[in-house]
Design a protein around this motif. Structure first.
Motif, short mmCIF file in Angstrom:
data_model
loop_
_atom_site.label_atom_id
_atom_site.label_comp_id
_atom_site.label_asym_id
_atom_site.label_seq_id
_atom_site.Cartn_x
_atom_site.Cartn_y
_atom_site.Cartn_z
N ILE A 1 5.34 -12.15 9.06
CA ILE A 1 5.36 -11.89 10.50
C ILE A 1 6.57 -12.59 11.12
CG2 ILE A 1 4.14 -12.32 12.67
CD1 ILE A 1 1.53 -11.62 11.08
N GLY B 1 9.54 -10.57 10.23
CA GLY B 1 9.65 -9.39 11.10
C GLY B 1 10.24 -9.73 12.45
N GLN C 1 8.58 -5.18 17.32
CA GLN C 1 7.93 -5.76 16.14
C GLN C 1 6.45 -5.88 16.43
OE1 GLN C 1 7.08 -9.52 15.95
NE2 GLN C 1 6.08 -9.18 14.00
N THR C 2 5.64 -5.35 15.52
CA THR C 2 4.19 -5.51 15.65
C THR C 2 3.66 -6.11 14.35
OG1 THR C 2 3.75 -3.29 14.84
CG2 THR C 2 3.93 -3.55 17.23
N GLN C 3 2.41 -6.49 14.38
CA GLN C 3 1.86 -7.19 13.22
C GLN C 3 0.41 -6.82 13.01
OE1 GLN C 3 1.60 -11.49 14.46
NE2 GLN C 3 2.62 -10.67 16.19
N TYR D 1 -2.83 -8.42 10.55
CA TYR D 1 -3.20 -9.44 9.58
C TYR D 1 -4.68 -9.70 9.67
CZ TYR D 1 -3.00 -12.28 13.80
OH TYR D 1 -3.19 -12.75 15.07
N SER E 1 -1.35 -9.03 5.02
CA SER E 1 -0.55 -9.28 6.22
C SER E 1 0.61 -8.30 6.22
CB SER E 1 -0.02 -10.72 6.19
OG SER E 1 0.86 -10.91 7.28
N ARG E 2 0.89 -7.72 7.36
CA ARG E 2 2.08 -6.87 7.44
C ARG E 2 2.73 -6.96 8.80
NH1 ARG E 2 -1.81 -2.27 8.41
NH2 ARG E 2 -0.97 -1.18 10.22
N SER E 3 4.00 -6.71 8.79
CA SER E 3 4.78 -6.77 9.99
C SER E 3 5.62 -5.50 10.03
CB SER E 3 5.65 -8.02 9.94
OG SER E 3 6.41 -8.15 11.12
#
Lengths: 190, 374
Positions: A21, A24, A41-43, A45, A54-56
């Motif tokens: 994150i 990102g 940018q979004t996230q 998790y 977890s991803r960004s």
């Protein structure tokens, strides 16, 4: 769905605690503030502090960005097998898959860029935790979506105090690795 | 204008609160709203404000109401579970006509749900979560910059109408980072509550006034008056008299409903000649904008009505745009909480719902599918 031509989508996916994150945010800030383009940018998790998925997601454009999430990714960075399996099919047919070859055994494409990202971090800085910044350098060098100088400035602005030099080293190592991969003719295992 | 920077919706919310003059935050941290409390804990002391982390959300909103009665602009920020705990005191703020701002960064419920995933499931709770008939104002931003703007507006509306105002942010907007250029604080228009000008012995905290909003004296400023959640007379003391109870209730509705055209804000994009209208709010409106861009490239006549104010419900504009359209689409990250309201107004127009309750954002493709479906 037809995508606007002017839309470049990056998905960073792995496990909680890998710093994806933050990575990102750094990439989005490098593009939006230091290269003066547009980025969101979004996230996503899990509730865990470490572990869990977890991803960004970063969307880059020179125009207005309506939908802030990835529609179909131009770049997927996979830092865990689970993330690689889950998001590979969300990649454009000609999209770029970058995997940490030390963490991923089954690579779903012969056209993936496989690089030992965490090992490079360990060898360059002595800290595996800087793998996220190595990965940013790698993506920047491979795609040219962010300028080297902008990424450097964003890393400097956002990493924790006292770790700037270490992280800049990590970024340069990733960028140099990218140039080496391009020189070699691209994809496949290291 | 300041320099552009990358900012999160939650940070912009807190920055907007401070720019609007907020000087008190009472609350209890909860994902995905915690960034707001963190920002306020760091920044409020620098501007002479007070941050208190209370023992829970019930105490958090109670402290906010107390601070506001003391004369401070005050807020709290929470998410679904905390918002549920606050409901009784939100009604108390409506009953006692105390200005305050409650931010709810909506996550997937019910109960603990999926704490880190987006939702718009608290729209009806914002309207009717507290018991008893009472008016409420609720705003819903779709971008980081708009989160700043609507938080400022929430304070201004709460001060102007002596009412609690709810800001319904969804997790996507709360956690999203975008490039924003915030206005300088001296360029932000902040409205302050009207304070009494008469001598203390003549002051009526719930008296009649031309715009239905009586002046509010700050505790400690020499005005002594009574505050209670019981129905009260113009001096604030409990009353059972029907000729005092109902006129009071009618007045607090009138002060909000009578000003719906001032309070309710929305944006339209190409609704004039559209055959299909999408009515959307919050982050979902951005998926709608993208879907509309694609649909127009296929020469479809589609338009967007984006609601920035959810309560009071902008009935008139919904009626206007629905009259001309053949089809209305209402995408929401819930099972149709605003769609119900739209259907109520749309008459015999077909209202198509697009819903998602799995903790993922609605995609442009889902909205496109609803446009193309027979």
């Amino acid at each position: 769905m037809s995508q606007p031509v002017d839309r470049f989508e990056v998905r960073l996916a792995g496990s909680g605690g890998q710093g994806l994150i933050l990575a990102g945010l750094i990439l989005a800030e490098a593009v939006a503030i230091f290269d003066d383009r547009n980025a969101t940018q979004t996230q996503s998790y899990g509730p865990e502090a470490r572990g869990g998925a977890s991803r960004s997601e970063i969307v880059i454009s020179d125009g207005e960005i309506h939908y802030p999430k990835v529609i179909s990714a131009d770049v997927l960075l996979a830092m865990s097998q689970e993330a690689c399996d889950k998001y590979f099919y969300g990649l454009k047919p000609d999209g770029l898959l970058v995997v940490d070859s030390g963490l991923i055994e089954r690579v779903p494409s012969s056209r993936a860029v496989e690089a030992p990202i965490t090992r490079i971090a360990q060898e360059t800085t002595g800290r595996a935790i800087s793998a996220n910044i190595v990965a940013l350098g790698l993506i920047g060098g491979l795609t040219g979506v962010v300028s080297r100088q902008a990424l450097q400035r964003a890393v400097t602005a956002r990493v924790p105090e006292g770790t700037v030099d270490m992280n800049l080293k990590a970024m340069v190592a990733g960028w140099e690795k990218a140039l080496e991969i391009i020189e070699r003719g691209g994809v496949g295992p290291d | 204008m300041a320099a552009p920077r990358m900012m999160q919706g939650n940070e912009a919310c807190a920055a907007g609160a401070i720019a609007a003059g907020c000087r008190f935050f009472g609350g209890y941290p909860i994902t995905p709203s915690t960034d707001i409390a963190e920002y306020m804990a760091r920044e409020l002391p620098r501007v002479g404000g007070v941050f208190i982390q209370m023992e829970d959300e019930i105490a958090g909103i109670a402290a906010v109401i107390g601070a506001s009665l003391g004369g401070a602009k005050a807020m709290t920020a929470t998410s679904g579970p905390g918002f549920s705990l606050m409901q009784e005191n939100i009604g108390y703020a409506a009953m006692t006509e105390v200005p305050c701002v409650i931010v709810n960064v909506m996550r997937l419920g019910p109960s603990t749900g999926r704490p880190t995933s987006p939702s718009q499931g608290d729209v009806m709770q914002a309207r009717w979560g507290s018991h008893g008939d009472h008016p409420i104002i609720a705003l819903s931003p779709a971008s980081v910059l708009e989160t700043f703007e609507l938080t400022v507006r929430a304070f201004n509306l709460s001060e102007r109408y002596r009412t609690p105002v709810i800001v319904l942010v969804d997790e996507v907007v709360g956690h999203m980072r975008e490039k924003v250029t915030l206005p300088r604080s001296e360029d932000v228009k902040a409205i302050d509550r009207i304070r009494p000008s008469e001598p203390p012995e003549w002051y009526k905290p719930y008296g009649s006034s031309p715009n239905d909003v009586p002046p509010l004296a700050s505790f400690g400023s020499g005005y002594r008056y009574h505050v209670t959640g019981l129905h009260h007379d113009s001096a604030g003391f409990p009353t059972d008299r029907v000729d005092e109870v109902e006129p009071w209730a009618r007045r607090i509705f009138r002060k909000i409903k009578g000003s719906v055209n001032h309070i309710a804000q929305y944006e339209t994009d190409g609704v004039e000649d559209a055959r299909t209208i999408v009515v959307a709010y919050g982050s979902v409106a951005r998926a709608a904008s993208e879907a509309i861009r694609v649909a127009r490239s296929r020469r479809r006549k589609v338009g967007l009505l984006r609601l920035k104010t959810l309560w009071p419900f902008p009935t008139r504009v919904i009626g206007q745009v629905c009259r001309e359209a053949r089809r209305v689409i209402v995408p929401e990250m819930n099972l149709g909480q605003i769609a119900i309201e739209v259907e109520r107004i749309a008459g015999d127009r077909k209202v198509r719902r697009v819903n998602r309750i799995d903790g993922e954002m609605i995609t442009p493709q889902q909205i496109l599918d609803a446009m193309e479906a027979k």
